[in-house]
Design a protein around this motif. Sequence first.
Motif, short mmCIF file in Angstrom:
data_model
loop_
_atom_site.label_atom_id
_atom_site.label_comp_id
_atom_site.label_asym_id
_atom_site.label_seq_id
_atom_site.Cartn_x
_atom_site.Cartn_y
_atom_site.Cartn_z
N VAL A 1 0.88 -1.35 -0.06
CA VAL A 1 0.23 0.31 0.48
C VAL A 1 0.93 1.55 0.06
CG1 VAL A 1 -1.47 1.08 1.24
CG2 VAL A 1 -1.81 -0.96 0.90
N ALA A 2 1.94 1.21 1.01
CA ALA A 2 2.60 2.92 0.81
C ALA A 2 3.21 3.00 -0.29
CB ALA A 2 4.07 2.53 2.12
N ASN A 3 3.46 3.78 -0.56
CA ASN A 3 4.29 4.29 -1.86
C ASN A 3 5.30 5.44 -1.79
OD1 ASN A 3 2.85 5.65 -3.46
ND2 ASN A 3 1.42 4.94 -4.59
N ASP A 4 5.29 6.08 -3.16
CA ASP A 4 6.04 7.22 -2.81
C ASP A 4 5.71 8.36 -2.43
OD1 ASP A 4 8.78 5.68 -2.77
OD2 ASP A 4 9.43 6.34 -5.33
N ASP A 5 4.34 8.57 -3.37
CA ASP A 5 3.80 9.43 -3.06
C ASP A 5 3.14 10.56 -1.73
OD1 ASP A 5 3.78 9.49 -5.64
OD2 ASP A 5 1.76 8.92 -5.40
N GLU A 6 3.47 11.44 -1.02
CA GLU A 6 2.65 11.78 0.08
C GLU A 6 1.28 12.88 -0.05
OE1 GLU A 6 4.50 16.16 1.04
OE2 GLU A 6 6.31 14.13 0.15
N PHE A 7 1.32 13.00 1.55
CA PHE A 7 -0.80 13.30 1.52
C PHE A 7 0.07 15.41 1.66
CE2 PHE A 7 -2.73 9.26 1.78
CZ PHE A 7 -3.34 9.25 1.34
N TYR A 8 -0.97 16.05 0.78
CA TYR A 8 -0.98 17.28 1.51
C TYR A 8 -2.35 17.38 1.84
CZ TYR A 8 0.36 22.24 1.36
OH TYR A 8 0.60 23.81 1.59
N VAL A 9 -2.06 18.16 3.04
CA VAL A 9 -3.19 18.95 2.97
C VAL A 9 -3.58 21.02 2.55
CG1 VAL A 9 -5.05 19.79 4.95
CG2 VAL A 9 -3.97 17.36 4.90
N ILE A 10 -4.26 20.75 1.83
CA ILE A 10 -4.27 22.34 1.63
C ILE A 10 -4.51 23.11 2.36
CG2 ILE A 10 -5.31 24.32 -0.13
CD1 ILE A 10 -5.64 21.46 -2.30
N GLN A 11 -3.73 24.67 3.03
CA GLN A 11 -3.62 26.12 3.46
C GLN A 11 -3.70 26.87 2.54
OE1 GLN A 11 -2.53 24.35 6.33
NE2 GLN A 11 -2.28 22.94 5.40
N LYS A 12 -4.68 28.07 3.45
CA LYS A 12 -5.57 29.03 2.98
C LYS A 12 -4.22 30.09 2.50
CE LYS A 12 -7.83 33.20 4.21
NZ LYS A 12 -8.30 33.66 5.56
N GLY A 13 -4.15 29.89 1.55
CA GLY A 13 -3.22 30.59 -0.16
C GLY A 13 -2.40 30.12 -0.94
N ASP A 14 -2.88 29.03 -0.17
CA ASP A 14 -1.76 27.94 -1.32
C ASP A 14 -2.91 27.87 -2.94
OD1 ASP A 14 -0.69 26.74 0.60
OD2 ASP A 14 -1.16 25.03 0.89
N THR A 15 -1.88 27.83 -3.82
CA THR A 15 -2.37 27.27 -5.21
C THR A 15 -1.74 25.61 -5.71
OG1 THR A 15 -0.58 28.60 -6.15
CG2 THR A 15 -2.79 29.91 -5.84
N LEU A 16 -2.43 24.94 -6.48
CA LEU A 16 -1.31 24.43 -7.38
C LEU A 16 -0.20 24.50 -7.55
CD1 LEU A 16 -4.52 22.64 -8.30
CD2 LEU A 16 -3.00 21.89 -6.68
N TRP A 17 0.46 26.16 -8.53
CA TRP A 17 1.39 26.49 -8.78
C TRP A 17 2.54 26.98 -7.36
CZ3 TRP A 17 2.68 27.88 -13.46
CH2 TRP A 17 4.11 28.59 -13.13
N LYS A 18 1.99 27.50 -5.90
CA LYS A 18 2.80 27.45 -4.88
C LYS A 18 2.85 25.52 -5.02
CE LYS A 18 0.66 31.77 -3.88
NZ LYS A 18 0.39 32.25 -1.87
#
Length: 147
Positions: free
Chosen positions: A89-106
């Motif tokens: 199940v575990a692979n190299d990807d990580e989970f990220y929680v989007i924060q206020k002010g985030d953009t996909l570019w950032k």
Amino acid sequence: MGLFDFVSDIGKKLFNKEEDASKAVTEHLAEDNPGVEDVQVTVENGTAKISGVASSAAAIEKAVLMAGNIAGITNVNIDEVRIANGEQVANDDEFYVIQKGDTLWKIADKAYGNGAKYTAIVDANKEVIKDADKIFPGQKIRIPKSL
């Protein structure tokens, strides 16, 4: 395999009453199926328990994010999901929680040193990011490590 935590009061609203939740979440996963055959979801007290046969670890991660980013879901349990090819199940990807002010570019700039690589994040999350301009604080996404 595990239990994943989510913020219950954000995300797509699919159901009003818990008795409708299992059917609504199962249909949601089946609609944009990330690669889990015979997918079934049982929702009880805010926990979505997914069962089925996944084609890969990435398919499980996508199913977790699809279910967890629904309003009213606080946890996603994948103990009843197995991977068809025996992959872990575990692979190299990580989970990220989007924060206020985030953009996909950032987020891409921070993860890869190049904001233009945000399309890799969109591609890895196409089941939960339908529009790259419509992400929200508290939403959980995958950050692929291998591009």
